[in-house]
Design an enzyme around this catalytic site. Structure first.
Site, PDB file in Angstrom:
ATOM      1  N   PHE A   1      15.196  61.452  45.863  1.00 16.67           N
ATOM      2  CA  PHE A   1      16.488  61.408  46.573  1.00 16.67           C
ATOM      3  C   PHE A   1      17.680  61.272  45.640  1.00 16.67           C
ATOM      4  O   PHE A   1      18.803  61.539  46.042  1.00 16.67           O
ATOM      5  CB  PHE A   1      16.500  60.226  47.567  1.00 16.67           C
ATOM      6  CG  PHE A   1      16.768  58.896  46.912  1.00 16.67           C
ATOM      7  CD1 PHE A   1      18.075  58.492  46.641  1.00 16.67           C
ATOM      8  CD2 PHE A   1      15.737  58.042  46.525  1.00 16.67           C
ATOM      9  CE1 PHE A   1      18.333  57.280  46.011  1.00 16.67           C
ATOM     10  CE2 PHE A   1      15.986  56.839  45.893  1.00 16.67           C
ATOM     11  CZ  PHE A   1      17.291  56.453  45.640  1.00 16.67           C
TER      12      PHE A   1
ATOM     13  N   LYS B   1      10.078  71.402  47.939  1.00 13.17           N
ATOM     14  CA  LYS B   1      10.142  70.361  48.973  1.00 13.17           C
ATOM     15  C   LYS B   1      11.206  69.349  48.557  1.00 13.17           C
ATOM     16  O   LYS B   1      10.985  68.521  47.679  1.00 13.17           O
ATOM     17  CB  LYS B   1       8.788  69.663  49.160  1.00 13.17           C
ATOM     18  CG  LYS B   1       8.725  69.034  50.523  1.00 13.17           C
ATOM     19  CD  LYS B   1       8.263  67.607  50.654  1.00 13.17           C
ATOM     20  CE  LYS B   1       8.737  66.458  49.927  1.00 13.17           C
ATOM     21  NZ  LYS B   1       9.781  65.655  50.565  1.00 13.17           N
TER      22      LYS B   1
ATOM     23  N   GLU C   1      13.238  64.061  51.659  1.00 12.32           N
ATOM     24  CA  GLU C   1      13.522  63.982  53.100  1.00 12.32           C
ATOM     25  C   GLU C   1      14.780  63.143  53.365  1.00 12.32           C
ATOM     26  O   GLU C   1      15.297  63.130  54.468  1.00 12.32           O
ATOM     27  CB  GLU C   1      12.316  63.406  53.855  1.00 12.32           C
ATOM     28  CG  GLU C   1      11.953  61.961  53.542  1.00 12.32           C
ATOM     29  CD  GLU C   1      11.121  61.796  52.268  1.00 12.32           C
ATOM     30  OE1 GLU C   1      11.019  62.758  51.492  1.00 12.32           O
ATOM     31  OE2 GLU C   1      10.594  60.679  52.052  1.00 12.32           O
ATOM     32  N   LYS C   2      15.268  62.446  52.303  1.00 11.17           N
ATOM     33  CA  LYS C   2      16.443  61.594  52.507  1.00 11.17           C
ATOM     34  C   LYS C   2      17.754  62.361  52.331  1.00 11.17           C
ATOM     35  O   LYS C   2      18.786  61.968  52.871  1.00 11.17           O
ATOM     36  CB  LYS C   2      16.402  60.415  51.542  1.00 11.17           C
ATOM     37  CG  LYS C   2      15.193  59.518  51.777  1.00 11.17           C
ATOM     38  CD  LYS C   2      15.308  58.223  51.002  1.00 11.17           C
ATOM     39  CE  LYS C   2      14.170  57.294  51.351  1.00 11.17           C
ATOM     40  NZ  LYS C   2      12.935  57.626  50.606  1.00 11.17           N
TER      41      LYS C   2
ATOM     42  N   SER D   1       8.857  58.394  42.252  1.00  9.83           N
ATOM     43  CA  SER D   1       8.277  57.096  41.909  1.00  9.83           C
ATOM     44  C   SER D   1       6.879  57.249  41.307  1.00  9.83           C
ATOM     45  O   SER D   1       6.230  58.287  41.456  1.00  9.83           O
ATOM     46  CB  SER D   1       8.186  56.239  43.168  1.00  9.83           C
ATOM     47  OG  SER D   1       7.250  56.832  44.048  1.00  9.83           O
TER      48      SER D   1
ATOM     49  N   CYS E   1      17.316  57.466  37.051  1.00  8.04           N
ATOM     50  CA  CYS E   1      16.108  57.139  36.298  1.00  8.04           C
ATOM     51  C   CYS E   1      16.453  56.816  34.859  1.00  8.04           C
ATOM     52  O   CYS E   1      15.651  56.257  34.130  1.00  8.04           O
ATOM     53  CB  CYS E   1      15.139  58.306  36.339  1.00  8.04           C
ATOM     54  SG  CYS E   1      15.834  59.752  35.572  1.00  8.04           S
TER      55      CYS E   1
ATOM     56  N   GLU F   1      10.854  48.263  38.544  1.00 10.08           N
ATOM     57  CA  GLU F   1      12.083  49.062  38.498  1.00 10.08           C
ATOM     58  C   GLU F   1      12.914  48.659  39.714  1.00 10.08           C
ATOM     59  O   GLU F   1      12.452  48.781  40.853  1.00 10.08           O
ATOM     60  CB  GLU F   1      11.719  50.554  38.583  1.00 10.08           C
ATOM     61  CG  GLU F   1      12.921  51.461  38.555  1.00 10.08           C
ATOM     62  CD  GLU F   1      12.552  52.938  38.741  1.00 10.08           C
ATOM     63  OE1 GLU F   1      11.607  53.231  39.507  1.00 10.08           O
ATOM     64  OE2 GLU F   1      13.215  53.783  38.128  1.00 10.08           O
TER      65      GLU F   1
HETATM   66  P1  NAD Z   1       9.597  58.824  45.933  1.00  9.28           P
HETATM   67  O1  NAD Z   1       8.401  58.853  45.073  1.00  9.28           O
HETATM   68  O2  NAD Z   1       9.646  57.865  47.047  1.00  9.28           O
HETATM   69  O3  NAD Z   1       9.803  60.287  46.579  1.00  9.28           O
HETATM   70  C1  NAD Z   1       9.757  61.447  45.784  1.00  9.28           C
HETATM   71  C2  NAD Z   1       9.112  62.571  46.570  1.00  9.28           C
HETATM   72  O4  NAD Z   1       7.734  62.286  46.784  1.00  9.28           O
HETATM   73  C3  NAD Z   1       9.738  62.788  47.933  1.00  9.28           C
HETATM   74  O5  NAD Z   1       9.888  64.169  48.124  1.00  9.28           O
HETATM   75  C4  NAD Z   1       8.750  62.158  48.889  1.00  9.28           C
HETATM   76  O6  NAD Z   1       8.698  62.831  50.127  1.00  9.28           O
HETATM   77  C5  NAD Z   1       7.421  62.282  48.174  1.00  9.28           C
HETATM   78  N1  NAD Z   1       6.527  61.121  48.379  1.00  9.28           N
HETATM   79  C6  NAD Z   1       6.866  59.814  48.369  1.00  9.28           C
HETATM   80  N2  NAD Z   1       5.771  59.039  48.498  1.00  9.28           N
HETATM   81  C7  NAD Z   1       4.725  59.867  48.583  1.00  9.28           C
HETATM   82  C8  NAD Z   1       3.316  59.673  48.720  1.00  9.28           C
HETATM   83  N3  NAD Z   1       2.777  58.451  48.768  1.00  9.28           N
HETATM   84  N4  NAD Z   1       2.521  60.754  48.797  1.00  9.28           N
HETATM   85  C9  NAD Z   1       3.036  61.988  48.720  1.00  9.28           C
HETATM   86  N5  NAD Z   1       4.361  62.234  48.599  1.00  9.28           N
HETATM   87  C10 NAD Z   1       5.198  61.196  48.515  1.00  9.28           C
HETATM   88  O7  NAD Z   1      10.857  58.652  44.954  1.00  9.28           O
HETATM   89  P2  NAD Z   1      12.377  58.450  45.354  1.00  9.28           P
HETATM   90  O8  NAD Z   1      12.551  57.081  45.903  1.00  9.28           O
HETATM   91  O9  NAD Z   1      12.869  59.600  46.128  1.00  9.28           O
HETATM   92  O10 NAD Z   1      13.062  58.519  43.903  1.00  9.28           O
HETATM   93  C11 NAD Z   1      13.279  57.399  43.092  1.00  9.28           C
HETATM   94  C12 NAD Z   1      12.281  57.338  41.958  1.00  9.28           C
HETATM   95  O11 NAD Z   1      12.331  58.537  41.209  1.00  9.28           O
HETATM   96  C13 NAD Z   1      12.563  56.229  40.961  1.00  9.28           C
HETATM   97  O12 NAD Z   1      11.358  55.623  40.599  1.00  9.28           O
HETATM   98  C14 NAD Z   1      13.169  56.960  39.772  1.00  9.28           C
HETATM   99  O13 NAD Z   1      13.021  56.317  38.525  1.00  9.28           O
HETATM  100  C15 NAD Z   1      12.408  58.230  39.826  1.00  9.28           C
HETATM  101  N6  NAD Z   1      13.105  59.287  39.127  1.00  9.28           N
HETATM  102  C16 NAD Z   1      12.603  59.677  37.915  1.00  9.28           C
HETATM  103  C17 NAD Z   1      13.256  60.650  37.198  1.00  9.28           C
HETATM  104  C18 NAD Z   1      12.725  61.084  35.867  1.00  9.28           C
HETATM  105  O14 NAD Z   1      13.116  62.147  35.404  1.00  9.28           O
HETATM  106  N7  NAD Z   1      11.850  60.307  35.246  1.00  9.28           N
HETATM  107  C19 NAD Z   1      14.406  61.262  37.715  1.00  9.28           C
HETATM  108  C20 NAD Z   1      14.875  60.849  38.956  1.00  9.28           C
HETATM  109  C21 NAD Z   1      14.209  59.862  39.657  1.00  9.28           C
END
Ligand code: NAD
Length: 520
Positions: free
Chosen positions: A172, A196, A199-200, A249, A304, A404
């Site tokens: 998101f 994909k 969703e947020k 994440s 991140c 985090e």
């Molecule tokens: P998230 O993992 O909750 O969601 C990311 C995606 O994964 C979404 O599209 C979501 O629908 C899907 N998803 C979530 N849980 C899932 C599961 N259990 N099974 C299958 N699909 C799932 O992450 P977020 O809250 O949207 O983003 C924040 C996180 O992203 C933080 O940890 C941040 O550090 C990380 N991030 C990392 C970078 C990088 O380049 N390292 C860049 C941006 C964000």
């Protein structure tokens, strides 16, 4: 217009996306070049984090619709991979122009759905735009290699070919930049794509897809499906999808990495972080304070590469007092307020989690220098606002350090020496980024050599590389072998074919030799 349908006038815009249907708030999928409304009865509300108003609704795509998106990508692949690279580059060239022209529309959508300030939202778009610009040179980036006369009359050359259908799963926090880390590189290499969005905040991906089609992208080359776990699992399991880019994440990233790898797919998975700023006593005070404030609290800490932890080497007291002063002066408000320094965090749940981690720090003995938990923004009392928060005297065994936080919380730690500071950073499981603030080249060089983090800033707080390099997180912040964008990104989205050719006068050739061929 519905997609930006919130009551406050500062959110209004005249640009109604062409993909809206009637009065439906539902965000359509993009399948085979058409924006189609999902038949799924289930959907998730996209909320404006400053007000909780419903901006749009994301459908939980059905498995038939997902299959249709993959089939569209598969169907478009043969002709797209044979489309000259110059044509593919020109589409990117047009896309970068359209993104520039639609910068304000994209930024407003991001602020409405994600919450960050408009200026920060423009930065989000701009850092993605740079990847599109880089993809305009794909002809050179994708170049193979050639060695003439490896044996008598024999030459060997390698070709970087596309993989087929690839997919991207987005977080998101950067609704434009991260989709743009993914599909422009993939499709300019000749792949077709299923994206994909989070969703947020799906709106920016939708606008970008609309612009890509306006730029001349053929139907089916880029497809979009919405949803959460189920559609993500379908992407991991699908037989036709060859590679997956994920950002988000660790829970989701490691699940996707193992599930998709088990199906033989390539995966690049960028995950969570805990980035440290190491402050040496000789650092330039003013510049360092500005850097710490900006990188700790910018985007409400939801980056991140946010510098969420400061390690003061030597006496930290004077630094803490000055940081406190500057943090107190920051303005928290809705992202459309031009004076706002930080907007809300993404959701009620995210705010609760951040507040819980702040409290856990206090309970385990950290000093709360500044508490942003009870902030209220007039007119936006329901918003998920958290003000700048500073926790001092934090130690590496505390939960607020190990987790985090992903909010506007700056954690302050102490180290007597640079060696001790390096030890603290290296012990942390994450390895996205680190920054050192110093006027000593010797100290900077020592840290650069000894630190276990993928991206190092020397007097640079958020060292996110430009697209001619790659985004090189390491340790628990990354799973996979080939990083996002840059040379590694092109390698990720291509496979090598090596050709050995023999052209010589075959007349007078002698009989067959059954020995292993060797260079003659
Ligand atoms: P998230 O993992 O909750 O969601 C990311 C995606 O994964 C979404 O599209 C979501 O629908 C899907 N998803 C979530 N849980 C899932 C599961 N259990 N099974 C299958 N699909 C799932 O992450 P977020 O809250 O949207 O983003 C924040 C996180 O992203 C933080 O940890 C941040 O550090 C990380 N991030 C990392 C970078 C990088 O380049 N390292 C860049 C941006 C964000």
């Amino acid at each position: 217009p519905r997609v930006f349908a919130v009551t406050n006038s500062c959110f209004s815009t005249s640009a109604q996306p062409s993909w809206t249907h009637g009065n439906s708030l539902r965000v359509p999928n993009l399948i085979g070049g058409k924006f189609v409304e999902s038949q799924s009865r289930e959907s998730i509300d996209v909320l404006n984090p400053a007000s909780q108003e419903v901006v749009s609704q994301v459908p939980l795509t059905t498995s038939e619709e997902f299959q249709a998106a993959v089939s569209a990508a598969k169907g478009a692949y043969p002709s797209w991979r044979n489309t000259p690279v110059t044509t593919r580059q020109r589409i990117m060239f047009k896309l970068q122009d359209l993104i520039r022209k639609n910068m304000d529309k994209l930024a407003l959508n991001i602020t409405t759905e994600q919450g960050k300030t408009l200026k920060d939202a423009q930065g989000d778009v701009f850092r993605g735009l740079e990847v599109v610009e880089h993809a305009c040179g794909m002809g050179s980036l994708q170049m193979g290699e050639y060695v003439s006369n490896v044996s008598n009359g024999i030459d060997t050359y390698s070709i970087r070919e596309p993989l087929g259908v690839c997919a991207g799963i987005c977080p998101f926090n950067f609704p434009a930049m991260i989709p743009l880390w993914m599909f422009p590189v993939a499709i300019t290499c000749g792949n077709t794509y299923v994206l994909k969005p989070s969703e947020k905040d799906p709106g920016a991906s939708m606008i970008l897809a609309e612009l890509a089609m306006e730029a001349g992208l053929p139907d089916g080359v880029l497809n979009i499906v919405h949803g959460t776990h189920e559609v993500v699992n379908a992407i991991c399991d699908d037989e036709d999808i060859r590679a997956i880019s994920f950002v988000g994440s660790n829970t989701a990233g490691m699940h996707i990495y193992s599930r998709a790898s088990a199906k033989g797919k390539r995966v690049q998975s960028n995950m969570g972080a805990k980035n440290h700023g190491v402050v040496m006593p000789d650092a330039n005070i003013d510049a360092t304070l500005n850097a710490l404030i900006a990188a700790g609290f910018g985007a409400a800490g939801q980056r991140c590469m946010a510098l969420s932890t400061v390690v003061f080497v030597g006496d930290s007291k004077p630094w803490e007092e000055k940081i406190l002063e500057r943090a107190k002066a920051l303005k928290v408000n809705i992202g459309t307020d031009p004076e706002a320094d930080l907007g809300p965090v993404i959701s009620v749940q995210a705010k609760e989690r951040i507040c819980r981690l702040i409290q856990s720090g206090v309970d385990s003995g950290a000093r709360l220098l500044l508490d942003g938990r009870n902030i209220s923004v007039p007119g936006y009392e329901k918003g998920n606002f958290v003000g700048p928060t500073i926790l001092a005297d934090v130690t590496s065994d505390m939960e607020c350090y190990k987790e985090e936080i992903f909010g506007p919380v700056l954690i302050c730690m102490k180290a007597d020496t640079l060696d001790e500071a390096i030890k603290i950073v290296n012990k942390n499981i994450y390895g996205n980024g680190v920054a050192i603030f110093t006027t000593s080249g010797v100290a900077a060089r020592k840290l650069q050599n000894e630190i276990e983090a993928g991206q190092v800033g020397i007097n640079v707080p958020i060292p996110v590389p430009l697209p001619f390099f790659s985004f090189t997180g390491s340790k628990a912040s990354f799973a996979g072998d080939l990083n996002f964008y840059g040379k590694a990104g092109v390698q990720f989205y291509t496979q090598i074919k090596t050709v050995t050719q023999q052209w010589k006068d075959f007349s007078g050739s002698t009989g067959a030799s059954l020995a292993m061929p060797t260079s003659q």
